[in-house]
Design a protein around this motif. Structure first.
Motif, mmCIF file in Angstrom:
data_model
loop_
_atom_site.group_PDB
_atom_site.id
_atom_site.type_symbol
_atom_site.label_atom_id
_atom_site.label_comp_id
_atom_site.label_asym_id
_atom_site.label_seq_id
_atom_site.Cartn_x
_atom_site.Cartn_y
_atom_site.Cartn_z
ATOM 1 N N UNK A 88 -1.121 -5.738 -23.059
ATOM 2 C CA UNK A 88 -0.274 -6.644 -22.353
ATOM 3 C C UNK A 88 -0.833 -8.060 -22.193
ATOM 4 N N UNK A 89 0.123 -8.895 -21.985
ATOM 5 C CA UNK A 89 -0.151 -10.313 -21.817
ATOM 6 C C UNK A 89 -0.461 -10.670 -20.372
ATOM 7 N N UNK A 90 0.222 -10.059 -19.449
ATOM 8 C CA UNK A 90 0.026 -10.299 -18.021
ATOM 9 C C UNK A 90 0.101 -8.967 -17.291
ATOM 10 N N UNK A 91 -0.342 -8.968 -16.040
ATOM 11 C CA UNK A 91 -0.317 -7.740 -15.236
ATOM 12 C C UNK A 91 0.227 -8.038 -13.850
ATOM 13 N N UNK A 92 0.743 -7.009 -13.226
ATOM 14 C CA UNK A 92 1.205 -7.078 -11.836
ATOM 15 C C UNK A 92 0.992 -5.694 -11.221
ATOM 16 N N UNK A 93 1.145 -5.604 -9.918
ATOM 17 C CA UNK A 93 0.929 -4.343 -9.209
ATOM 18 C C UNK A 93 1.750 -3.226 -9.839
ATOM 19 N N UNK A 94 1.069 -2.143 -10.188
ATOM 20 C CA UNK A 94 1.740 -1.002 -10.815
ATOM 21 C C UNK A 94 1.232 0.336 -10.295
ATOM 22 N N UNK A 95 0.082 0.346 -9.662
ATOM 23 C CA UNK A 95 -0.489 1.592 -9.151
ATOM 24 C C UNK A 95 0.472 2.196 -8.128
ATOM 25 N N UNK A 96 0.942 3.416 -8.348
ATOM 26 C CA UNK A 96 1.881 4.016 -7.392
ATOM 27 C C UNK A 96 1.328 4.120 -5.966
ATOM 28 N N UNK A 97 0.003 4.140 -5.816
ATOM 29 C CA UNK A 97 -0.562 4.218 -4.460
ATOM 30 C C UNK A 97 -0.626 2.858 -3.776
ATOM 31 N N UNK A 134 1.956 0.467 -4.706
ATOM 32 C CA UNK A 134 3.188 -0.119 -5.225
ATOM 33 C C UNK A 134 4.108 -0.678 -4.167
ATOM 34 N N UNK A 135 5.343 -0.875 -4.561
ATOM 35 C CA UNK A 135 6.360 -1.456 -3.682
ATOM 36 C C UNK A 135 6.965 -0.385 -2.782
ATOM 37 N N UNK A 136 7.266 -0.775 -1.556
ATOM 38 C CA UNK A 136 7.959 0.118 -0.620
ATOM 39 C C UNK A 136 9.460 -0.092 -0.800
ATOM 40 N N UNK A 137 10.166 1.001 -1.025
ATOM 41 C CA UNK A 137 11.620 0.925 -1.151
ATOM 42 C C UNK A 137 12.259 1.912 -0.185
ATOM 43 N N UNK A 190 17.732 5.558 3.946
ATOM 44 C CA UNK A 190 16.979 5.652 5.190
ATOM 45 C C UNK A 190 15.575 6.218 5.064
ATOM 46 N N UNK A 191 15.177 6.644 3.882
ATOM 47 C CA UNK A 191 13.827 7.171 3.674
ATOM 48 C C UNK A 191 13.013 6.190 2.848
ATOM 49 N N UNK A 192 11.749 5.997 3.245
ATOM 50 C CA UNK A 192 10.865 5.073 2.548
ATOM 51 C C UNK A 192 10.059 5.782 1.481
ATOM 52 N N UNK A 193 9.908 5.105 0.337
ATOM 53 C CA UNK A 193 9.127 5.617 -0.776
ATOM 54 C C UNK A 193 8.254 4.490 -1.299
ATOM 55 N N UNK A 194 7.094 4.856 -1.837
ATOM 56 C CA UNK A 194 6.247 3.885 -2.504
ATOM 57 C C UNK A 194 6.348 4.167 -3.996
ATOM 58 N N UNK A 195 6.706 3.136 -4.764
ATOM 59 C CA UNK A 195 6.882 3.306 -6.200
ATOM 60 C C UNK A 195 5.904 2.418 -6.952
ATOM 61 N N UNK A 196 5.678 2.738 -8.190
ATOM 62 C CA UNK A 196 4.773 1.938 -9.009
ATOM 63 C C UNK A 196 5.059 2.145 -10.470
#
Length: 180
Positions: free
Chosen positions: A123-132, A134-137, A141-147
């Motif tokens: 890859x050329x660039x990187x961003x947050x991807x680690x599921x631990x 990751x983004x909170x969605x 009504x239930x929260x999940x962390x995704x990556x």
């Protein structure tokens, strides 16, 4: 790949600033390359979540005209401000076995120290991807962390959009290699 390439063509016909792709093929589908080679549109693709690619393909992210997006693990301070980032161990990327390195990679002073032997590094660039980390969605009504690099790719595509897009004759994958 054919249906996804057709979707890419349709998306490009709408003149977006960026197109994010969160999928990949284990073999280069070069017959469909033209569908992902657009100037003036940042075509962004995830490199995958299986670690370094030993087969030399994670298409379309290894195509030199596509911005290949790898992943990081994000560390925050206790007040949730940025602390540091490291390479996420699950992030894809590597050296293409098919595509030659584009001029903007070869011209880098550190190019001779990589192990791609004249082939495209991705890859050329990187961003947050680690599921631990990751983004909170919230789903119903239930929260999940995704990556995954499927999170990182749209994060990078949004940076192109926030920057106002690309000049009409520019390939998006060239931009990370340009000096300030």
């Amino acid at each position: 790949g054919t249906n996804l390439a057709a979707a890419e063509v349709e998306a490009a016909s709408l003149n977006p600033i960026a197109i994010s792709n969160s999928w990949g093929a284990d073999a280069d589908i070069t017959s469909l390359d033209a569908d992902f080679e657009k100037t003036g549109i940042a075509i962004v693709a995830a490199t995958g979540d299986n670690g370094t690619v030993s087969s030399g393909a994670s298409w379309p992210s290894d195509n030199p005209d596509v911005v290949g997006v790898s992943g990081t693990t994000l560390q925050l301070n206790v007040d949730n401000t940025w602390n540091s980032e490291t390479v996420w161990s699950g992030s894809g990327g590597g050296c293409s076995n098919y595509y030659s390195a584009p001029s903007w990679q070869v011209s880098l002073s550190e190019w001779s120290t990589n192990r791609c032997s004249g082939y495209r590094a991705f890859g050329d660039v990187s961003a947050d991807a680690d599921p631990s980390t990751g983004a909170a969605i919230n789903i119903n009504g239930s929260w999940y962390e995704i990556g995954g690099t499927s999170l990182a790719a749209p994060l990078v595509a949004s940076m192109y959009a926030l920057a106002g897009g690309l000049p009409s004759a520019t390939v998006g994958s060239n931009v990370p290699y340009q000096a300030d």
